[in-house]
Design a protein around this motif. Structure first.
Motif, PDB file in Angstrom:
ATOM      1  N   THR A 233       3.832  19.391  10.601  1.00  0.00           N
ATOM      2  CA  THR A 233       3.089  20.551  10.905  1.00  0.00           C
ATOM      3  C   THR A 233       2.521  21.006  11.708  1.00  0.00           C
ATOM      4  N   THR A 234       2.711  21.641  12.495  1.00  0.00           N
ATOM      5  CA  THR A 234       1.084  21.523  13.446  1.00  0.00           C
ATOM      6  C   THR A 234       1.540  23.443  14.402  1.00  0.00           C
ATOM      7  N   ILE A 235       1.344  24.394  14.249  1.00  0.00           N
ATOM      8  CA  ILE A 235       1.523  25.868  14.484  1.00  0.00           C
ATOM      9  C   ILE A 235       0.632  26.128  15.096  1.00  0.00           C
ATOM     10  N   GLY A 236       0.467  25.843  16.557  1.00  0.00           N
ATOM     11  CA  GLY A 236      -0.662  26.034  17.369  1.00  0.00           C
ATOM     12  C   GLY A 236      -1.329  27.452  17.849  1.00  0.00           C
ATOM     13  N   ALA A 237      -2.629  27.398  18.272  1.00  0.00           N
ATOM     14  CA  ALA A 237      -3.116  29.189  18.755  1.00  0.00           C
ATOM     15  C   ALA A 237      -2.366  30.293  19.088  1.00  0.00           C
ATOM     16  N   PHE A 238      -2.414  31.014  17.826  1.00  0.00           N
ATOM     17  CA  PHE A 238      -1.803  32.448  18.790  1.00  0.00           C
ATOM     18  C   PHE A 238      -0.109  32.201  18.982  1.00  0.00           C
ATOM     19  N   CYS A 239       0.686  31.267  17.789  1.00  0.00           N
ATOM     20  CA  CYS A 239       1.938  31.225  17.742  1.00  0.00           C
ATOM     21  C   CYS A 239       2.312  32.249  16.755  1.00  0.00           C
ATOM     22  N   THR A 240       3.493  32.876  16.985  1.00  0.00           N
ATOM     23  CA  THR A 240       4.121  33.277  15.865  1.00  0.00           C
ATOM     24  C   THR A 240       5.261  32.428  15.337  1.00  0.00           C
ATOM     25  N   VAL A 241       5.353  32.136  13.821  1.00  0.00           N
ATOM     26  CA  VAL A 241       6.439  31.632  13.629  1.00  0.00           C
ATOM     27  C   VAL A 241       7.501  32.150  12.577  1.00  0.00           C
ATOM     28  N   GLY A 242       8.375  31.761  11.604  1.00  0.00           N
ATOM     29  CA  GLY A 242       9.286  32.212  10.660  1.00  0.00           C
ATOM     30  C   GLY A 242      10.140  31.697  10.985  1.00  0.00           C
ATOM     31  N   GLY A 243      11.034  31.482   9.906  1.00  0.00           N
ATOM     32  CA  GLY A 243      12.203  30.431   9.163  1.00  0.00           C
ATOM     33  C   GLY A 243      11.844  29.175   8.672  1.00  0.00           C
ATOM     34  N   GLU A 244      12.746  28.143   8.881  1.00  0.00           N
ATOM     35  CA  GLU A 244      12.191  26.854   8.396  1.00  0.00           C
ATOM     36  C   GLU A 244      12.019  25.908   9.381  1.00  0.00           C
ATOM     37  N   ILE A 245      10.412  24.926   9.838  1.00  0.00           N
ATOM     38  CA  ILE A 245      10.013  24.255  10.124  1.00  0.00           C
ATOM     39  C   ILE A 245       9.339  23.559   9.517  1.00  0.00           C
ATOM     40  N   LYS A 246       9.615  21.887   9.891  1.00  0.00           N
ATOM     41  CA  LYS A 246       9.831  21.003   9.999  1.00  0.00           C
ATOM     42  C   LYS A 246       9.716  19.902  10.491  1.00  0.00           C
ATOM     43  N   ASN A 247       8.014  18.851  10.043  1.00  0.00           N
ATOM     44  CA  ASN A 247       7.617  17.892  11.396  1.00  0.00           C
ATOM     45  C   ASN A 247       7.770  18.280  12.226  1.00  0.00           C
TER      46      ASN A 247
ATOM     47  N   VAL B 251       5.400  19.807  16.174  1.00  0.00           N
ATOM     48  CA  VAL B 251       4.167  20.497  16.962  1.00  0.00           C
ATOM     49  C   VAL B 251       4.499  21.694  17.775  1.00  0.00           C
ATOM     50  N   LEU B 252       3.911  22.722  17.267  1.00  0.00           N
ATOM     51  CA  LEU B 252       3.745  24.023  18.404  1.00  0.00           C
ATOM     52  C   LEU B 252       2.959  24.392  19.207  1.00  0.00           C
ATOM     53  N   PHE B 253       2.784  24.219  20.620  1.00  0.00           N
ATOM     54  CA  PHE B 253       1.694  23.739  21.376  1.00  0.00           C
ATOM     55  C   PHE B 253       1.199  25.411  21.416  1.00  0.00           C
ATOM     56  N   PRO B 254      -0.247  25.602  21.547  1.00  0.00           N
ATOM     57  CA  PRO B 254      -0.225  27.640  21.945  1.00  0.00           C
ATOM     58  C   PRO B 254       0.010  28.137  22.187  1.00  0.00           C
ATOM     59  N   PHE B 255       0.680  29.307  22.048  1.00  0.00           N
ATOM     60  CA  PHE B 255       1.308  30.608  22.449  1.00  0.00           C
ATOM     61  C   PHE B 255       2.187  30.262  22.132  1.00  0.00           C
ATOM     62  N   SER B 256       3.143  29.995  21.524  1.00  0.00           N
ATOM     63  CA  SER B 256       4.531  29.508  21.570  1.00  0.00           C
ATOM     64  C   SER B 256       4.899  30.026  19.989  1.00  0.00           C
ATOM     65  N   ASN B 257       6.484  30.988  20.366  1.00  0.00           N
ATOM     66  CA  ASN B 257       6.269  31.446  19.234  1.00  0.00           C
ATOM     67  C   ASN B 257       8.558  31.163  18.063  1.00  0.00           C
ATOM     68  N   LYS B 258       8.478  31.121  17.543  1.00  0.00           N
ATOM     69  CA  LYS B 258       9.288  30.221  16.904  1.00  0.00           C
ATOM     70  C   LYS B 258       9.358  31.482  15.434  1.00  0.00           C
ATOM     71  N   ALA B 259       9.849  33.135  15.768  1.00  0.00           N
ATOM     72  CA  ALA B 259       9.609  34.327  15.114  1.00  0.00           C
ATOM     73  C   ALA B 259      10.266  34.431  14.063  1.00  0.00           C
ATOM     74  N   HIS B 260      11.679  33.791  14.228  1.00  0.00           N
ATOM     75  CA  HIS B 260      13.153  34.322  13.027  1.00  0.00           C
ATOM     76  C   HIS B 260      13.535  33.428  13.075  1.00  0.00           C
ATOM     77  N   ASP B 261      14.656  33.081  12.211  1.00  0.00           N
ATOM     78  CA  ASP B 261      15.579  32.393  10.801  1.00  0.00           C
ATOM     79  C   ASP B 261      15.999  30.960  11.704  1.00  0.00           C
ATOM     80  N   GLY B 262      16.157  30.055  11.575  1.00  0.00           N
ATOM     81  CA  GLY B 262      16.537  29.271  12.270  1.00  0.00           C
ATOM     82  C   GLY B 262      15.852  28.133  11.223  1.00  0.00           C
ATOM     83  N   TYR B 263      16.385  26.814  12.062  1.00  0.00           N
ATOM     84  CA  TYR B 263      15.852  25.754  12.009  1.00  0.00           C
ATOM     85  C   TYR B 263      15.611  24.412  13.262  1.00  0.00           C
ATOM     86  N   LEU B 264      14.050  24.016  12.761  1.00  0.00           N
ATOM     87  CA  LEU B 264      13.202  23.525  13.802  1.00  0.00           C
ATOM     88  C   LEU B 264      12.671  22.584  13.200  1.00  0.00           C
TER      89      LEU B 264
END
Length: 374
Positions: free
Chosen positions: A212-226, A228-241
């Motif tokens: 997993t890659t969390i890009g610059a200035f992203c905000t993440v939460g919940g469950e993330i696996k394998n 890639v989030l490009f910069p400035f994106s959000n997956k800030a709450h529960d849920g699966y990606l």
């Protein structure tokens, strides 16, 4: 002096939809950096350089230690060739210099290329390990706060200015790199290989799995696996990606999840403008820049969205969501002026401002999309 010239003969932009709409292929984030920065660092640090000489490298060719070792032996005029023809990589004064007997052949199956969007997450774990060596060579990690729990501490690198407290970091299966000014909150669980970009926020209790890659200035939460989030994106709450690529300035509402595996465990078919292609057994969502998903959105496996899509609707998403969609009804388009106004406000939440070049590109893609619909 520029010592790398990127060539474009080994990729088709339509196969890298939606990311090629808004980004040059060499600028696509993967691993811990984009391919331009990756190759420029390799050439600068490890390969021969001479006045008026250049390394000619395909924009989507990914390096390996074996390939770099082979390139270290090159002299002017040397080049590698794919078995089916075409210059793969060469060192000389001009692209026309490469003729005659190649220095070596590479089977097409061994050429590690980013050809499709899903290649970004499928090859991300390898790139994370490769990039970790590049980024940490000759450098010392900042001290780790005593409140954290680490496994294989030598494979964890934390830049000065990062705030990491009371986190669980397991680098047994791959390295973990946490960039400056990143915030990793209490109870976050990170299992490498993982990259956390500059200024990113990993919220309390987040579970991040390898690849997993969390890009610059992203905000993440919940469950993330394998993924890639490009910069400035959000997956800030529960849920699966999982097994997904999320473009820049995207937002996944609370509770949003994606499917990445068919109930039949068969290969997943992915719709692109140029046709329907078969990915591997696992493929989640490929989301273009500036797209947003409402709370509790459920993405089908192999879903593709264009840019500036405003995604909401009942049940599983369609597998094809065009640019500027308004909900699941592809016949309704997001108004261009409202899209730009909303994006301007969204960027202000991260203290950024939309540029005139971005506005022009978004407008151009909008007009092309509208023309295709009419």
């Amino acid at each position: 002096m520029r010592s790398v010239i990127f060539t474009h003969q080994l990729y088709q932009p339509e196969k890298l939809f939606p990311f090629s709409l808004t980004k040059a292929v060499e600028e696509l984030p993967a691993g811990m950096m984009n391919n331009r920065r990756r190759w420029e660092q390799i050439v600068e640090r490890e390969l021969q350089q001479g006045s008026g000489l250049y390394w000619f490298i395909p924009v989507n060719l990914l390096p390996s230690r074996q390939l770099v070792a082979q390139l270290k032996t090159f002299s002017e005029g040397d080049f590698l060739q794919l078995d089916k023809g075409g210059i793969l990589i060469g060192y000389g004064r001009a692209a026309t210099d490469f003729s005659g007997t190649p220095t070596g052949h590479i089977p097409e199956s061994d050429a590690d290329l980013i050809e499709y969007g899903w290649d970004i997450f499928e090859k991300n774990a390898r790139l994370l390990r490769f990039d970790f060596e590049l980024l940490t060579a000759g450098r010392q990690s900042a001290p780790v706060d005593d409140g954290n729990r680490l496994s294989t501490a030598g494979a964890v690198f934390i830049e000065e200015g990062a705030d990491v407290r009371c986190a669980f970091i397991n680098a047994d299966k791959g390295p973990v790199y946490i960039s400056r000014n990143a915030l990793v909150m209490e109870g976050a669980c990170i299992r490498g290989p993982v990259f956390i970009g500059e200024g990113a926020v990993v919220k309390m209790g987040t579970r991040i799995y390898g690849g997993t890659t969390i890009g610059a200035f992203c905000t993440v939460g919940g469950e993330i696996k394998n993924s890639v989030l490009f910069p400035f994106s959000n997956k800030a709450h529960d849920g699966y990606l999982g097994d997904s690529v999320i473009g820049s300035w995207c937002n996944l509402g609370a509770g949003t999840s994606n499917s990445n595996l068919k109930n039949t465990a068969g290969n997943i078919r992915v719709p692109l403008p140029s046709g329907v292609y078969t990915a591997g057994m696992k493929c989640g969502v490929l989301m273009g820049d500036y797209s947003k998903a409402a709370i509790n959105s459920s993405f089908n496996s192999g879903t593709v969205t264009g840019i500036c899509a405003h995604i909401f609707g009942a049940g599983l998403s369609p597998k094809w969501i065009p640019s500027f969609s308004w909900g699941y009804d592809a016949a309704i388009m997001y108004d261009l002026q409202k899209a730009l106004e909303h994006l301007e406000r969204w960027m202000q939440t991260k203290k950024q401002t939309i540029t005139e070049n971005e506005k022009a590109l978004i407008t151009q893609i909008y007009n092309q999309t509208k023309t295709k619909k009419s």
